[in-house]
Design an enzyme around this catalytic site. Structure first.
Site, PDB file in Angstrom:
ATOM      1  N   ASP A   1       0.911  -1.221   0.030  1.00 16.45           N
ATOM      2  CA  ASP A   1      -0.126   0.039   0.036  1.00 16.45           C
ATOM      3  C   ASP A   1       0.916   1.180   0.034  1.00 16.45           C
ATOM      4  OD1 ASP A   1      -3.167   0.618   1.032  1.00 16.45           O
ATOM      5  OD2 ASP A   1      -1.980   2.288   0.904  1.00 16.45           O
TER       6      ASP A   1
ATOM      7  N   GLN B   1     -14.538   2.652   1.202  1.00 19.39           N
ATOM      8  CA  GLN B   1     -13.527   2.057  -0.187  1.00 19.39           C
ATOM      9  C   GLN B   1     -13.512   3.661  -1.152  1.00 19.39           C
ATOM     10  OE1 GLN B   1     -15.987  -0.259  -2.532  1.00 19.39           O
ATOM     11  NE2 GLN B   1     -14.078  -0.728  -3.645  1.00 19.39           N
TER      12      GLN B   1
ATOM     13  N   HIS C   1     -10.173  -5.207  -3.156  1.00 16.73           N
ATOM     14  CA  HIS C   1      -8.866  -5.574  -2.374  1.00 16.73           C
ATOM     15  C   HIS C   1      -9.206  -5.829  -1.007  1.00 16.73           C
ATOM     16  CE1 HIS C   1      -9.589  -1.230  -2.442  1.00 16.73           C
ATOM     17  NE2 HIS C   1      -9.058  -1.348  -1.359  1.00 16.73           N
TER      18      HIS C   1
HETATM   19  P1  AMP Z   1      -9.563   1.497   0.349  1.00 22.05           P
HETATM   20  O1  AMP Z   1      -9.604   2.769   0.768  1.00 22.05           O
HETATM   21  O2  AMP Z   1     -10.060   0.546   1.100  1.00 22.05           O
HETATM   22  O3  AMP Z   1     -10.486   1.485  -1.153  1.00 22.05           O
HETATM   23  O4  AMP Z   1      -8.224   1.282   0.184  1.00 22.05           O
HETATM   24  C1  AMP Z   1      -7.453   1.830  -1.060  1.00 22.05           C
HETATM   25  C2  AMP Z   1      -5.828   1.718  -0.872  1.00 22.05           C
HETATM   26  O5  AMP Z   1      -5.356   1.672  -1.902  1.00 22.05           O
HETATM   27  C3  AMP Z   1      -5.430   2.888   0.151  1.00 22.05           C
HETATM   28  O6  AMP Z   1      -5.038   2.337   1.332  1.00 22.05           O
HETATM   29  C4  AMP Z   1      -4.332   3.546  -0.650  1.00 22.05           C
HETATM   30  O7  AMP Z   1      -3.437   3.845   0.213  1.00 22.05           O
HETATM   31  C5  AMP Z   1      -4.019   2.678  -1.627  1.00 22.05           C
HETATM   32  N1  AMP Z   1      -3.421   3.130  -2.845  1.00 22.05           N
HETATM   33  C6  AMP Z   1      -3.954   4.141  -3.609  1.00 22.05           C
HETATM   34  N2  AMP Z   1      -3.335   4.201  -4.910  1.00 22.05           N
HETATM   35  C7  AMP Z   1      -2.103   3.133  -4.834  1.00 22.05           C
HETATM   36  C8  AMP Z   1      -1.074   3.004  -5.420  1.00 22.05           C
HETATM   37  N3  AMP Z   1      -0.862   3.487  -6.591  1.00 22.05           N
HETATM   38  N4  AMP Z   1      -0.283   1.687  -5.184  1.00 22.05           N
HETATM   39  C9  AMP Z   1      -0.624   1.383  -4.137  1.00 22.05           C
HETATM   40  N5  AMP Z   1      -1.545   1.438  -3.145  1.00 22.05           N
HETATM   41  C10 AMP Z   1      -2.374   2.500  -3.320  1.00 22.05           C
END
Ligand code: AMP
Ligand code: ZN
Length: 138
Positions: A31, A94, A100
């Site tokens: 992440d 989300q 994920h």
């Molecule tokens: P959610 O809020 O449960 O949808 O989680 C999305 C997650 O994706 C968050 O913890 C972000 O930090 C992570 N995220 C967003 N963009 C990226 C990226 N390019 N690479 C890795 N993690 C990411």
């Protein structure tokens, strides 16, 4: 692959990602905003929006991959525990709409807190809600 989906792009190698595990159906990467050291995400290769949308086979593969990754993180970082977290829809936090699972290693001294306050319920409320859920069937 869904156009404009950042996780589809990471899977396809079109965006950078620190990939730590993969198999036929899933990919795991770090992440970008880790809640704790070692925080990673496990995603199905096939795009699905959220928990309601994902195919059973991909969901199964993703949770199995999440445990495999947790074991790998345990070997690497020796955390004290784990949270496996899914956010389904904006009301539930989300922000990226490719299903994920968060694999979040936990450490006794980390700053994370339970996001709700256990406060019981009015008499009969839990049973009434349970009855509504049962009545909705499968
Ligand atoms: P959610 O809020 O449960 O949808 O989680 C999305 C997650 O994706 C968050 O913890 C972000 O930090 C992570 N995220 C967003 N963009 C990226 C990226 N390019 N690479 C890795 N993690 C990411
Ligand atoms: Zn996607």
């Amino acid at each position: 692959m869904a156009e404009e989906c950042i996780f589809c792009k990471i899977i396809a190698g079109e965006l950078p990602g620190e990939i730590v595990d993969s198999d036929e159906r899933t990919v795991a990467f770090m992440d970008i905003n880790p809640a704790t050291p070692g925080h990673a995400l496990v995603v199905p290769r096939a795009h699905s929006t959220d928990l309601m949308d994902i195919a059973d086979e991909d969901l199964e593969a993703t949770i199995v991959a999440a445990r495999r990754l947790a074991r790998r993180i345990e070997a690497a970082l020796d955390p004290d525990g784990f949270n496996i977290l899914n956010a389904c829809r904006p009301a539930a936090w989300q922000t990226v709409f490719h299903f994920h699972l968060h694999v979040i290693p936990r450490y006794e001294d980390d700053p994370l807190k339970l996001p709700w306050i256990p406060r019981g319920a009015e008499e009969g409320q839990i049973a009434a809600v349970a009855e509504k859920i049962r009545a909705a069937g499968a």
